[in-house]
Scaffold this active site. Sequence first.
Site, short mmCIF file in Angstrom:
data_model
loop_
_atom_site.label_atom_id
_atom_site.label_comp_id
_atom_site.label_asym_id
_atom_site.label_seq_id
_atom_site.Cartn_x
_atom_site.Cartn_y
_atom_site.Cartn_z
CG ASP A 164 39.27 -14.31 -58.08
OD1 ASP A 164 38.96 -15.22 -57.44
OD2 ASP A 164 39.05 -14.14 -59.19
NE ARG A 290 40.78 -40.89 -53.06
CZ ARG A 290 41.62 -42.02 -53.12
NH1 ARG A 290 42.75 -42.03 -53.58
NH2 ARG A 290 41.09 -43.41 -52.75
CG ASN A 539 37.36 -5.51 -30.99
OD1 ASN A 539 38.55 -5.79 -30.94
ND2 ASN A 539 36.78 -4.74 -31.53
CD GLN A 671 27.92 -14.36 -27.82
OE1 GLN A 671 27.91 -12.96 -28.17
NE2 GLN A 671 27.35 -14.75 -26.86
#
Length: 788
Positions: A164, A290, A539, A671
């Site tokens: 959570d 739904r 990156n 990738q």
Amino acid sequence: MSDFAAGASVWGPDTRGGVASAVNTLGMNAAVRAVVRMGIYVGAKVYFIYEGYQGMVDGGSNIVEANWESVSSILQVGGTIIGSARCKAFRTREGRLKAAGNLVQRGITNLCVIGGDGSLTGANIFRKEWSGLLKELAENGDIDREEVQKHAYLNVVGMVGSIDNDFCGTDMTIGTDSALHRIIEVVDAIMTTAQSHQRTFVLEVMGRHCGYLALVSALACGADWVFLPESPPEEGWQENMCVKLSENRARKKRLNIIIVAEGAIDTQNKPITSEQIKELVVTQLGYDTRVTILGHVQRGGTPSAFDRILASRMGVEAVVALLQATPETPACVVSLSGNQAVRLPLVECVQMTQDVQKAMDERRFKDAVRLRGRSFESNLNTYKRLAIKMPDDQIPKSNCNVAVINVGAPAAGMNAAVRSAVRVGISEGHKMFAIYDGFEGFAKGQPRGPAWGAGWGCRRGPSAARGPSGLTCGCTVCRTLPGKSLEAIAEQMRTHGINALLIIGGFEAYLGLLELSAARENHQEFCVPICIVPATISNNVPGSDISMGFDTGLNVVVETCDRIKQSASGTKRRVFIIETMGGYCGYLANMGGLAAGADAAYIFEEPFDIRDLQANVEHLTEKMKTTIQRGLVLRNESCSEHYTTDFIYHLYSEEGKGVFDCRKNVLGHMQQGGAPSPFDRNFGTKISARATQWISTKLKEARGKGKRFMTDDCICVLGISKRNLLFQPVAQLKKETDFEHRIPKEQWWLKLRPLMKILAKYKASYEVSDPGQLEHVHHRGHEEPAAI
């Protein structure tokens, strides 16, 4: 024995620690593995405590010494191998007395607990009572006085495991990212059937007291409406929601997605249920609707790369914290702030987490959102801005034209970024242009003006959910730099009256920005605000620690490694050589190795020679004598001109003859493909929205002044640096760039390289910054940059 750079004392052979899990979330096995192996590495005995606090109370076979091989082959397994159970007995002093006796019996005085706020609170109470419990055990004759003195205090370090993400003090808890993967997989699948039948779907996700999963999944998939416990809808929400849904259908959108947190409430703290929402939509609009309740699907499956790396970092950091602990050190939690591991006082974190619930109970919902932290608040504000379109006649026109362009190789999340930029730009009153085919298309005159929804979020589902290269937005990428077409690009900017430029891309985009910056002296058309949003799986963009697309690429690497390792389960003594992309940047290889449990990762940033290769072969030869009879080696595609993938494959095959055989795999462009991960969608959405807001601020400052943007701070790279989101002038980043190898001169992730080596049983030095320093939980003011 580990050599800690910070000069921390090292556990001796008599030092003993236990690891217990009090919850069940994805990624916990990576944390258990890291604690066990780091503990053994520094010379301590490490014990599993099975079934959480219940096992600690019951003792016996529930507390077992772990060895190196006890945690092999568990990285890719969901849940926790040491089990978890609720324990009423531990809530009583009598139960804690039994637990203390069982720990003292084995000499355990260091405890690493993986759980939520309740579990960690229990651990802190246990720590505070420890000396009194030992005295009582001595008085009862269960232990002698010497043991009381020998085990006088208990050190406790916590790691937060919760899907959570409901624990204050950390940007992400272990398990959250994996749960988001499960949710987005379901949402993407539902969208195809919903579009075919023009249906509305109400999806209920977990989050009894925290709406993080609902909020981020709504942001990542472009949901029409979201219900959260912390931010209930305003009075009259029923009518507002129905108007929103009907407006979207009027724009030719064939589906509606409504996401509901299981703990959703209204402003009077009354529950809002999925069935209630369905009945409202059917009754008021007549739409075919739904309900899908995801339930415990969100807790299952394979942990994501992010969760494995997070858990591994937190596990190692937890052991280091225990190494440095003294009797005066308060119980702490290892947390994530930006991309930095930090330690926070457990009591402060638990108190703030409880304050959030108290604020919700008292209907102080603005306070609840603020207490959740800057990441949650940023997510909520961004979602509101992107989801709700004001009527055109209510949007003040800026009379500014802003262009969006993709440059360089495709990266997952680009569509999410483009969608976000266009919607924020329109809401700011700008006219937005999409430039097709990069700088080459710009020079040929291919800007187009997209609407709020057409082609950007409605045509084939939200563009956030599409692949990397502009399949819905049409803003396709091209590697061509602007240098040879400056005249033509300047002409197009003049013709279309472009007042600002947002570039989404990787190192080519960075080079293009430098060329545009240098051309301002000869072309006044380029004297406008220009910002780069980093997007590349490599990156390697200077000015940002992370780039859009890297997470999706990293998950492909890790998932492939998992499958390869599984294929070897029936074939003993086999080593796999895997080649990853990234150019000269070794991020994918290094972090993929950490997440997949590789034995070695060869990267350009850490030069190696034939002696290192031989040492790795010898290491694997020794490994084949254990029960773990397989090996995994990753190689960055440009790590060495001479030690190619083929060379390493043939070397390993020859040197390992008779001991192990070899296979090689080149992952290649797979990738770059596939659906973007939740992280990349969320990151792309928020960072692009922030960049567009920055452009708007610059344009407002110059309104009516005829200002030309000549200063360095008008051409920037927007990226994350440690804990903050920063705009850094490209002119200042030049000196931080290795242009020959297309990488930044300093890369933060290299500090994590020893983790992979230590967890693979190599000797390495792990640097600890600010030893023993606890930070305090606090909220940053609005004047400080907010991290994503």
